[in-house]
Design an enzyme around this catalytic site. Structure first.
Site: not given
Length: 965
Positions: A570, A573, A648
């Protein structure tokens, strides 16, 4: 001449600063580095130094059949750091060189590349001499980044005709055909930057640069007042009229604002000198108003199509001349951009009204005026940080976008196969707070006989103060190994979330700190996260091989040793904070072991996945397939056993629709495995509160998203409260519940078809989620359709994305007939039909000339079916399908431990031929029952779970014919 393979990082000697044209001073240092005009032979190609001193030196290298590498460097040294995208050249094909007075050229089978000796511009032509693409502008501007010399660069090309462009990763503004679009490639929670584009012109461009890159317009978006005349409500210049409302609906402040800017965090979150958001006008100050409304006009200085993007969170509505162009909601911790275009005439004003429910959120509206007319149709990549211009031209070895994607994988690596169970249904939620909650959720599926393969343990299973320790909070997870065993006993698999984030107090962080592998600026800024009291944190540096090995060893010791089956990587980025400017983010994700953070802005997810894949594959069980779910991606990531997901995204109908274009373009970027949070991750308060007035819409939204999810590469439910298990979303027996169970069961019935598609992504460079243009390029009506796609080449998927919609228009591409999957009704292609869409069903069509193998009713992919199949033959055209089977778990397929069962349908003879088994597989049954159903234009036989077959045979591995008669 035949040319040996050359490692990507190994450039010829001159590229290390030792050119025969260099002039050395008395100190031994190079004083002059640019070559004299001319042509130099190198291994694999040519270097052309143009006659114009203003033009960069150009290197062109043959890489593979139809693939060339083009590099440009003003000094002609071509020194760049090792590519992360392309790690090895394949064996070069033979090529020919011609050195003319004005043009030098390289030719391979089917491709010729010409380099102008005057200005270094490159043209690409096919084997018949037809131009495919030609370079136009090349801009290289020196810049300093953290004390190092780089360039900001742009390369533009002039396409032939008006081709469509696809790929660029995953973006959330509904763009399907990227021709004429402006797309910023900068990793974000819900946006994935992939600098690769595939064209209907039978070529693609792989842009080898990891910094922030813009496709289309090379200019960054600008504040409103820099490019437009901004007028107030009364028509006067000086800014929009702003009114700031309190919670009682009263105006407490009225302003004139040229550039309303609430985009980023307050100044105390930044280093000095960074541009930041202002505080609100008095009496609000740092306290958020309830609502802000800006009204007035925007006057263009240039006639043409003007591009706008609104950065926003909370509720945002924008109207231009009374027409709503933005009506969206996003959670405040994850603002993002909404784009729209407006046709404007110089000297004329457009009315604008912006309503923003501030609620401590973020907002800014930015603008780009039109490019000069001669640049508007260009293909262009522009990057903020580069050592050289470096790109690959990929000519299709055929006439389809599939062939371009195959070329991309030739350069970046094959798509490694995922385990078969990854293609079953997954259940997750944000989050299971105890191991009993997780096991109870899985048991809920098993008790209700709802198929499932995977359960996911999301973040925060660790003690509050120990993020990055990989430890379990023993009060909530007293025995993680026993939890894993219990999942396995229920015939399922378990994935666990692992972040690249660490609290500096943990032993893992200290070990990484010791080797210089923790980013320091995040700690220096004293950034606190949202857990408990808020804790200092930072991320590790995966650009260091030593750090990657240490990161995996920590995972292995704490988690892999407990038997977890897969990894949820997760926030890669990396998301140090969801609302930092690009400049600040670049500072905080560096310096990396390879260079400044700005240079490697987009590539963190790639090297992080490499750490896990290589660590596990070289570990204690190297033959067990690695499976990684990652929130970001970069070219080449498919070689690491990865699926990405769309981040998300929010639980809104608009966001449901945008998943189609997002997923299709990501797939057309060369990475075949992709998924989303069914139902959307973030939830409006009306749903969180389970307000009775909105429960019907909540259930319908999840039902429609679930229907779509069953026809994506990976099938996965996840999100914030309300709980996302099927039986928690809707009562048993209700229409939403029954529909979701139906599509879950249908997914498992289709597993022989789906797993074959998955295998073909590796063995045949296939794509599971396909833009309509991939199979129907000649039908230009499909080029821009952004709410339909193909699953494989057989299923046309048309999701429903409006509340209470019970029908929708579906375009059926020309060149084929189509069957309604449910009813079996036949339609000619090349027309738009109004499809029935009751809540229980999504419009779904099957292309005539398709063979679709299905299996029996099962509860997981591990169930033993003894090879039983039901083969649906959709007649009307000849068809073929090559069913794939292997052990589903290991890398033995790399040694050809798999079988194929070829199937062909002859329209002329009305015969299905199930061919002899190809290959060997120890677990293949000696005989199997195969049912056959024929679907024909003159019948009405659609799909039904309990449909009677037209024929049943016993298959022993020898070829057999089944007649429709």
């Amino acid at each position: 001449m035949a040319v040996a393979a050359l490692a990507m990082g190994a450039l010829p000697a001159y590229a290390q600063g030792q050119s025969k044209n260099d002039v050395y001073g008395t100190d031994g240092q190079v004083k002059q580095v640019r070559r004299a005009p001319g042509i130099e032979d190198i291994e694999g190609g040519l270097i052309v130094t143009p006659r114009s001193n203003d033009a960069a030196v150009v290197r062109v290298e043959v890489v593979a059949k139809g693939i060339v590498r083009v590099s440009a460097d003003p000094e002609g040294q071509f020194v760049r750091d090792e590519s992360l995208i392309v790690t090895d050249f394949p064996a070069r094909p033979e090529y020919n060189v011609r050195k003319g007075r004005n043009v030098a050229s390289l030719s391979t089978e089917g491709l010729r590349v010409e380099i102008s000796r005057a200005d270094g511009k490159v043209r690409f032509l096919d084997g018949d001499g037809n131009e495919l693409l030609a370079e136009d502008r090349r801009v290289m501007t020196p810049k300093m980044v953290q004390g190092e010399q780089f360039y900001s660069v742009q390369q533009a090309w002039q396409p032939v005709g008006e081709p469509g462009f696809y790929g660029l990763g995953q973006h959330q503004n509904g763009q399907m055909n990227m021709a004429g679009e402006t797309v910023e490639l900068a990793q974000h929670n819900i946006s994935i930057a992939m600098p690769f584009v595939a064209s209907t012109g039978d070529y693609g461009i792989l842009w080898d640069n990891a910094s922030i890159t813009r496709f289309g317009d090379p200019r960054p978006f600008q504040p409103l007042d820099e490019t437009l005349i901004v007028r107030g409500e009364d028509g006067s210049e000086g800014g929009l009229t702003g009114r700031y409302y309190d919670e009682n609906g009263k105006v407490q402040a009225e302003t004139r604002e040229r550039d309303p800017d609430y985009q980023f965090l307050p100044p105390d979150q930044y280093a000095s000198g960074e541009a930041v958001r202002d505080v609100f006008p008095e009496p609000f100050g740092t306290e958020s108003p309830e609502k802000v409304v800006w009204t007035g006009g925007l006057e263009a200085k240039t006639t043409g199509t003007h591009k706008f993007r609104a950065y926003g969170s909370s509720y945002l509505t924008i109207k231009v001349d009374g027409e709503t162009v933005v009506d969206r909601w996003r959670q405040n911790w994850n603002p993002y951009y909404f784009t729209f275009d407006v046709d404007m005439v110089a000297g004329e004003s457009k009315d604008i009204e912006i309503e923003w429910i501030a609620n401590d959120g973020y907002f800014r509206l930015e603008h780009l005026d039109p490019l000069p007319a001669e640049q508007q149709d260009d293909l262009s990549f522009a990057s903020d940080v580069a050592q050289v211009i470096d790109y690959y031209f990929v000519a299709a070895d055929g006439d389809k976008i599939d062939d371009v994607i195959a070329g991309y994988r030739t350069l970046t690596g094959e798509s490694v196969m995922l385990p078969k169970w990854a293609y079953g249904f997954w259940q997750s939620r944000q989050r299971y707070t105890t191991q009993d909650e997780l096991l109870d959720a899985l048991k809920g599926y098993r008790d209700r006989k709802i198929p499932i393969d995977n359960i996911v343990l999301d973040w925060f299973y660790w003690p509050e103060k120990e993020w990055g320790s990989h430890k379990f909070d023993l009060e909530r997870f007293p025995d993680a190994a026993a939890m894993v065993d219990a999942v396995h006993e229920m015939n399922a698999r378990i994935m666990i979330s692992v972040w690249p984030k660490f609290y500096p107090t943990t032993a893992n962080a200290k070990a990484l700190e010791e080797i210089g592998a923790i980013y320091q600026r995040q700690l220096m800024m004293d950034t606190r996260d949202w857990v408990g009291q808020g804790y200092r944190n930072s991320f590790y540096d995966p650009y260091s091989a030593e750090a990657r090995e240490l990161f995996w060893s920590q995972m292995k010791e704490a988690l892999d040793s407990k038997g977890f089956d897969a990894w949820w990587m997760d926030a890669v980025e990396p998301d140090l904070h969801s609302n930092l400017s690009h400049r600040e983010r670049a500072l905080r994700i560096g310096p990396t072991a390879m260079g400044p953070g700005a240079q490697y802005f987009n590539s963190f997810a790639l090297v992080n996945a490499q750490a896990v894949y290589e660590g596990e594959r070289e570990g204690s069980d190297p033959n067990e397939r690695v499976f990684i779910l990652t929130r970001s991606a970069f070219p080449g990531i498919q070689r690491y056993g990865v699926s990405a997901w769309s981040g998300d995204v929010v639980a809104r109908w608009e966001d449901l629709k945008e998943q189609v274009a997002a997923g299709v373009n990501f797939s057309m970027s060369g990475v075949p495995n992709w998924t989303f949070d069914i139902g959307g991750f973030a939830v409006e308060q009306r749903y969180t509160d389970e307000d009775p007035a909105h429960i019907e819409e909540w259930r319908e939204l999840n039902t429609r998203w679930f229907q779509l999810g069953a026809f994506t590469p990976l099938f996965r439910s996840h999100g914030e409260f309300p709980f996302r298990e099927i039986y928690n979303l809707a009562p048993e027996g209700s229409d939403p519940y029954e529909s979701m169970v139906y599509y879950d069961k249908l997914r498992y019935r289709l597993m022989p078809f789906i797993y074959t598609l998955a295998a073909d992504t590796t063995l045949k460079d296939g794509s599971m989620m396909r833009g309509l243009v991939m199979d129907f390029e000649d039908d230009k009506k499909v080029w821009d359709i952004n709410d339909q796609y193909l699953f494989g080449s057989s299923f046309l998927v048309a999701p429903v994305y409006e509340f209470k919609a019970r029908e929708r228009d579906v375009y059926l591409p020309a060149g084929s007939g189509w069957y309604d999957f449910e009813s079996g009704e036949h339609f000619d292609g090349g027309q738009t039909v109004t499809a029935d869409a009751p809540l229980a069903r999504m419009p779904l069509y099957v292309r005539e000339g398709s063979i679709v193998p299905m299996g029996p009713d099962i509860q997981s992919t591990a169930d033993d079916t003894n090879g039983e199949l039901t083969i649906y033959v959709y007649t009307g055209a000849d068809a073929s399908f090559s069913l794939y089977e292997d052990d589903g778990l290991t890398y033995d397929y790399e040694d050809e431990a798999y079988v194929r069962i070829p199937m062909t349908w002859s329209e002329e003879t009305g015969t299905l031929t199930i061919g002899a088994v190809e290959g060997e597989l120890q677990s293949m049954p000696e005989e199997r029952v195969i049912h056959v159903r024929f679907v024909s234009p003159d019948g009405d036989d659609g799909f039904a779970m309990d449909a009677e077959p037209d024929s049943t045979i016993t298959y022993t591995g020898a070829a057999v014919d089944v007649s429709m008669e």
